[in-house]
Scaffold this motif. Structure first.
Motif, PDB file in Angstrom:
ATOM      1  N   ILE A  59       0.835  -1.203   0.000  1.00  0.00           N
ATOM      2  CA  ILE A  59       0.000   0.000   0.000  1.00  0.00           C
ATOM      3  C   ILE A  59       0.869   1.252   0.000  1.00  0.00           C
ATOM      4  CG2 ILE A  59      -1.698   1.311   1.322  1.00  0.00           C
ATOM      5  CD1 ILE A  59      -2.765  -1.401   2.372  1.00  0.00           C
ATOM      6  N   VAL A  60       1.919   1.271   0.817  1.00  0.00           N
ATOM      7  CA  VAL A  60       2.812   2.432   0.876  1.00  0.00           C
ATOM      8  C   VAL A  60       3.487   2.658  -0.476  1.00  0.00           C
ATOM      9  CG1 VAL A  60       4.953   3.304   1.888  1.00  0.00           C
ATOM     10  CG2 VAL A  60       3.186   2.332   3.357  1.00  0.00           C
ATOM     11  N   ALA A  61       3.893   1.575  -1.137  1.00  0.00           N
ATOM     12  CA  ALA A  61       4.535   1.718  -2.439  1.00  0.00           C
ATOM     13  C   ALA A  61       3.563   2.299  -3.468  1.00  0.00           C
ATOM     14  CB  ALA A  61       5.064   0.364  -2.913  1.00  0.00           C
ATOM     15  N   ALA A  62       2.329   1.817  -3.470  1.00  0.00           N
ATOM     16  CA  ALA A  62       1.330   2.353  -4.393  1.00  0.00           C
ATOM     17  C   ALA A  62       1.039   3.822  -4.084  1.00  0.00           C
ATOM     18  CB  ALA A  62       0.051   1.526  -4.303  1.00  0.00           C
ATOM     19  N   ASN A  63       0.975   4.130  -2.792  1.00  0.00           N
ATOM     20  CA  ASN A  63       0.715   5.507  -2.387  1.00  0.00           C
ATOM     21  C   ASN A  63       1.865   6.429  -2.789  1.00  0.00           C
ATOM     22  OD1 ASN A  63       0.911   7.581   0.309  1.00  0.00           O
ATOM     23  ND2 ASN A  63      -1.074   7.395  -0.704  1.00  0.00           N
ATOM     24  N   ALA A  64       3.092   5.937  -2.705  1.00  0.00           N
ATOM     25  CA  ALA A  64       4.242   6.739  -3.113  1.00  0.00           C
ATOM     26  C   ALA A  64       4.151   7.108  -4.592  1.00  0.00           C
ATOM     27  CB  ALA A  64       5.542   5.987  -2.830  1.00  0.00           C
ATOM     28  N   ALA A  65       3.663   6.164  -5.398  1.00  0.00           N
ATOM     29  CA  ALA A  65       3.488   6.448  -6.826  1.00  0.00           C
ATOM     30  C   ALA A  65       2.415   7.513  -7.032  1.00  0.00           C
ATOM     31  CB  ALA A  65       3.131   5.162  -7.567  1.00  0.00           C
ATOM     32  N   ARG A  71       2.731  15.340  -7.137  1.00  0.00           N
ATOM     33  CA  ARG A  71       3.738  16.409  -7.110  1.00  0.00           C
ATOM     34  C   ARG A  71       4.054  16.895  -8.526  1.00  0.00           C
ATOM     35  NH1 ARG A  71       5.722  13.449  -2.558  1.00  0.00           N
ATOM     36  NH2 ARG A  71       6.875  12.036  -3.923  1.00  0.00           N
ATOM     37  N   ALA A  72       4.152  15.944  -9.450  1.00  0.00           N
ATOM     38  CA  ALA A  72       4.456  16.310 -10.837  1.00  0.00           C
ATOM     39  C   ALA A  72       3.337  17.154 -11.449  1.00  0.00           C
ATOM     40  CB  ALA A  72       4.686  15.047 -11.666  1.00  0.00           C
ATOM     41  N   GLN A  80      -1.644  16.860  -0.631  1.00  0.00           N
ATOM     42  CA  GLN A  80      -0.697  15.757  -0.472  1.00  0.00           C
ATOM     43  C   GLN A  80      -0.803  15.145   0.922  1.00  0.00           C
ATOM     44  OE1 GLN A  80       3.338  15.908  -2.032  1.00  0.00           O
ATOM     45  NE2 GLN A  80       2.813  17.750  -3.189  1.00  0.00           N
ATOM     46  N   ASP A  81      -1.044  15.984   1.918  1.00  0.00           N
ATOM     47  CA  ASP A  81      -1.214  15.453   3.272  1.00  0.00           C
ATOM     48  C   ASP A  81      -2.450  14.562   3.361  1.00  0.00           C
ATOM     49  OD1 ASP A  81      -0.667  15.345   6.189  1.00  0.00           O
ATOM     50  OD2 ASP A  81      -2.562  16.418   6.302  1.00  0.00           O
ATOM     51  N   ARG A  82      -3.529  14.941   2.690  1.00  0.00           N
ATOM     52  CA  ARG A  82      -4.742  14.118   2.691  1.00  0.00           C
ATOM     53  C   ARG A  82      -4.500  12.787   1.993  1.00  0.00           C
ATOM     54  NH1 ARG A  82      -9.584  17.358   3.303  1.00  0.00           N
ATOM     55  NH2 ARG A  82     -10.764  16.117   1.822  1.00  0.00           N
ATOM     56  N   ARG A 160     -15.866   4.882  -5.789  1.00  0.00           N
ATOM     57  CA  ARG A 160     -15.200   5.595  -6.876  1.00  0.00           C
ATOM     58  C   ARG A 160     -14.374   6.713  -6.257  1.00  0.00           C
ATOM     59  NH1 ARG A 160     -13.124   9.618 -10.322  1.00  0.00           N
ATOM     60  NH2 ARG A 160     -13.373   8.965 -12.488  1.00  0.00           N
ATOM     61  N   GLY A 161     -13.092   6.425  -6.028  1.00  0.00           N
ATOM     62  CA  GLY A 161     -12.202   7.417  -5.465  1.00  0.00           C
ATOM     63  C   GLY A 161     -11.639   8.314  -6.541  1.00  0.00           C
ATOM     64  N   GLY A 162     -10.959   9.356  -6.117  1.00  0.00           N
ATOM     65  CA  GLY A 162     -10.366  10.286  -7.067  1.00  0.00           C
ATOM     66  C   GLY A 162      -9.157   9.676  -7.760  1.00  0.00           C
ATOM     67  N   SER A 163      -8.858  10.176  -8.940  1.00  0.00           N
ATOM     68  CA  SER A 163      -7.730   9.659  -9.715  1.00  0.00           C
ATOM     69  C   SER A 163      -6.404   9.872  -8.994  1.00  0.00           C
ATOM     70  CB  SER A 163      -7.697  10.322 -11.091  1.00  0.00           C
ATOM     71  OG  SER A 163      -7.578  11.731 -10.968  1.00  0.00           O
ATOM     72  N   ALA A 164      -6.341  10.872  -8.109  1.00  0.00           N
ATOM     73  CA  ALA A 164      -5.086  11.138  -7.392  1.00  0.00           C
ATOM     74  C   ALA A 164      -4.672   9.971  -6.509  1.00  0.00           C
ATOM     75  CB  ALA A 164      -5.233  12.397  -6.547  1.00  0.00           C
ATOM     76  N   ALA A 165      -5.635   9.173  -6.056  1.00  0.00           N
ATOM     77  CA  ALA A 165      -5.344   8.041  -5.167  1.00  0.00           C
ATOM     78  C   ALA A 165      -5.590   6.705  -5.850  1.00  0.00           C
ATOM     79  CB  ALA A 165      -6.189   8.143  -3.901  1.00  0.00           C
ATOM     80  N   ALA A 166      -5.531   6.678  -7.171  1.00  0.00           N
ATOM     81  CA  ALA A 166      -5.946   5.487  -7.921  1.00  0.00           C
ATOM     82  C   ALA A 166      -5.171   4.235  -7.520  1.00  0.00           C
ATOM     83  CB  ALA A 166      -5.805   5.745  -9.419  1.00  0.00           C
ATOM     84  N   GLN A 167      -3.852   4.322  -7.440  1.00  0.00           N
ATOM     85  CA  GLN A 167      -3.065   3.137  -7.136  1.00  0.00           C
ATOM     86  C   GLN A 167      -3.219   2.726  -5.672  1.00  0.00           C
ATOM     87  OE1 GLN A 167       0.431   4.729  -9.929  1.00  0.00           O
ATOM     88  NE2 GLN A 167       0.921   2.729  -9.104  1.00  0.00           N
ATOM     89  N   SER A 168      -3.287   3.693  -4.779  1.00  0.00           N
ATOM     90  CA  SER A 168      -3.509   3.380  -3.360  1.00  0.00           C
ATOM     91  C   SER A 168      -4.832   2.654  -3.180  1.00  0.00           C
ATOM     92  CB  SER A 168      -3.510   4.664  -2.528  1.00  0.00           C
ATOM     93  OG  SER A 168      -2.344   5.422  -2.726  1.00  0.00           O
ATOM     94  N   ASN A 169      -5.897   3.195  -3.781  1.00  0.00           N
ATOM     95  CA  ASN A 169      -7.222   2.599  -3.620  1.00  0.00           C
ATOM     96  C   ASN A 169      -7.289   1.204  -4.216  1.00  0.00           C
ATOM     97  OD1 ASN A 169      -8.337   4.791  -2.272  1.00  0.00           O
ATOM     98  ND2 ASN A 169      -9.016   5.789  -4.151  1.00  0.00           N
ATOM     99  N   ALA A 170      -6.613   0.987  -5.341  1.00  0.00           N
ATOM    100  CA  ALA A 170      -6.649  -0.328  -5.980  1.00  0.00           C
ATOM    101  C   ALA A 170      -6.062  -1.396  -5.065  1.00  0.00           C
ATOM    102  CB  ALA A 170      -5.902  -0.279  -7.307  1.00  0.00           C
TER     103      ALA A 170
END
Length: 433
Positions: A59-65, A71-72, A80-82, A160-170
């Protein structure tokens, strides 16, 4: 997250087909959940919590992505804190799931009942909503909270989460689905939509397949869902929260409440966005609190009278505009104004507030009672921080959101708010004359 409802016909049709198939699987899962015992559901919740802990590194690795992509794309520090997940935050999310286990199961609760003279027994009981769609933005902890509350209340959740958290949510949803299946409950009790904006339109218009939609996020998201949905909606509003420091306030207490309300976490919906100070204490209180904000890097938007005080203290600020009074900053910014009376503060709040949470600091109980009675908000706090507007703090466990509407549910929503009711009649052959 901006949602557009227009899309090429073929793309929208494909989205409708896909979302409807998800909803039909959710209906089947909800039917199975309706028969599950509390022990079944609580055992699944324990497994879901453990799955989050076991897959922390993934989960942390997905969230880092997700964070790197944010940031990009210029995501601000508050957002980013959220979005950010750490092993400590994941442990807290797992603990929040476990806390739901200890809560009473609302399904089957008898709200009222009677036995008629002819012996017919009538009772009103809580039942699950069925299929609940949840649309939210960049806080991946909402994914686990919504799933846990859905399972406990017997509802199948389409997330349906936001695209900003797509990998974390998956990764989070994959862990939760695996735990459900291993514990004997349908994995489709929790499903994640990962398509484009067309999926949102398909979800909020899937009347007959989806029983309820709950949007949670910024004003644009919420209004788009409320105005575009044909499925019933519970509106969770933005948090344009005010703290009013009355002429009869304990100013030491007020200072602590204001700082905690604003700065405990600036990116959450219960954070204060406007400070109103009575004119009789402005000259005493404002130099201190504005200095506190300045040393903590808070950007100040001050009305004319607050600006005079700031000039005397050398604190930098921007003149407050009408838009500032309406803004949910979700960052280290605050609007500050001086008012002539408690009634003036109340009028300002009712004009610009979002009906979320409002705070008064005062030792005058009559003023407090008037504030509570006249302010139109889901939560009104007297001599307490706005940060307490939270389902966990209210003893509800994880929350699904904070409703700012007045029908069905208002304020922090948890298990009971995810249920409807059913009337059950039991007789032994009675007929009506």
């Amino acid at each position: 997250m901006t949602i557009v409802t227009e899309a090429p016909a073929d793309a929208q049709q494909e989205s409708v087909r896909r979302v409807h198939e998800v909803a039909r699987r959710a209906q089947l899962a909800a039917a199975d959940l309706a028969l599950a015992t509390r022990a079944d559901k609580d055992g699944a919740l324990a497994a879901m919590a453990q799955a989050l802990v076991d897959r922390t590194d993934e989960i942390v690795a997905a969230n880092a992505a997700d964070l790197e992509r944010g940031r990009a794309e210029g995501m601000n520090d508050g957002l980013q804190d959220r979005l950010r997940l750490t092993p400590e935050r994941i442990a807290q999310i797992a603990d929040a799931v476990r806390e739901v286990i200890a809560l009473p199961d609302p399904t089957g609760e008898v709200l009222r009942g009677s036995t008629l003279p002819n012996g017919l027994q009538i009772r009103q009981v809580r039942v699950p909503m069925g299929v609940v769609g949840m649309i939210y933005e960049s806080r991946p902890n909402v994914t686990a909270d919504a799933a846990a509350l859905g399972v406990k209340s017997g509802n199948a959740m389409i997330l349906r989460g936001g695209s900003a958290a797509a990998q974390s949510n998956a990764v989070i949803v994959a862990a939760l689905r695996s735990a459900l299946a291993e514990h004997g409950l349908p994995a489709d009790s929790v499903q994640l939509l990962d398509g484009g904006r067309e999926d949102v339109t398909a979800l909020i218009t899937a009347r007959g397949l989806v029983d309820l939609v709950i949007p949670r996020g910024g004003a644009g998201l919420i209004q788009t869902v409320v105005l575009g949905a044909t499925v019933p909606v519970i509106e969770t509003g933005i948090g344009n929260v005010h703290v009013y420091v009355d002429s009869a306030a304990d100013l030491v207490m007020a200072r602590e409440i204001v700082i905690n309300s604003k700065l405990r976490r600036t990116s959450v919906c219960n954070a204060a966005e406007t400070l109103l100070v009575h004119r009789d204490v402005a000259a005493t209180f404002l130099p201190t609190i504005l200095g506190d904000f300045a040393t903590r890097g808070v950007r100040l938007h001050l009305d004319e009278r607050a600006g005079v005080v700031a000039q005397d203290t050398g604190v930098g600020f921007d003149p407050a505009t009408e838009q500032d009074w309406r803004t949910e900053y979700l960052d280290a910014e605050i609007a500050v104004g001086v008012v002539d009376s408690a009634d003036a503060a109340i009028d300002h709040i009712n004009a610009f507030g979002s009906r979320h949470t409002e705070v008064i600091v005062t030792e005058n109980r009559a003023a407090a009672r008037r504030f509570v009675a006249r302010v139109d908000a889901a939560v009104v706090a007297v001599n307490a921080s706005s940060a307490f507007t939270d389902g966990g703090q209210f003893g509800m466990g994880a929350e699904i959101g904070i409703s700012t509407q007045k029908l069905h549910a208002r304020g922090p929503m948890a298990l009971p708010e995810l249920t409807s009711t059913k009337w059950v009649l039991e007789g032994d052959g009675q007929i009506r004359s």
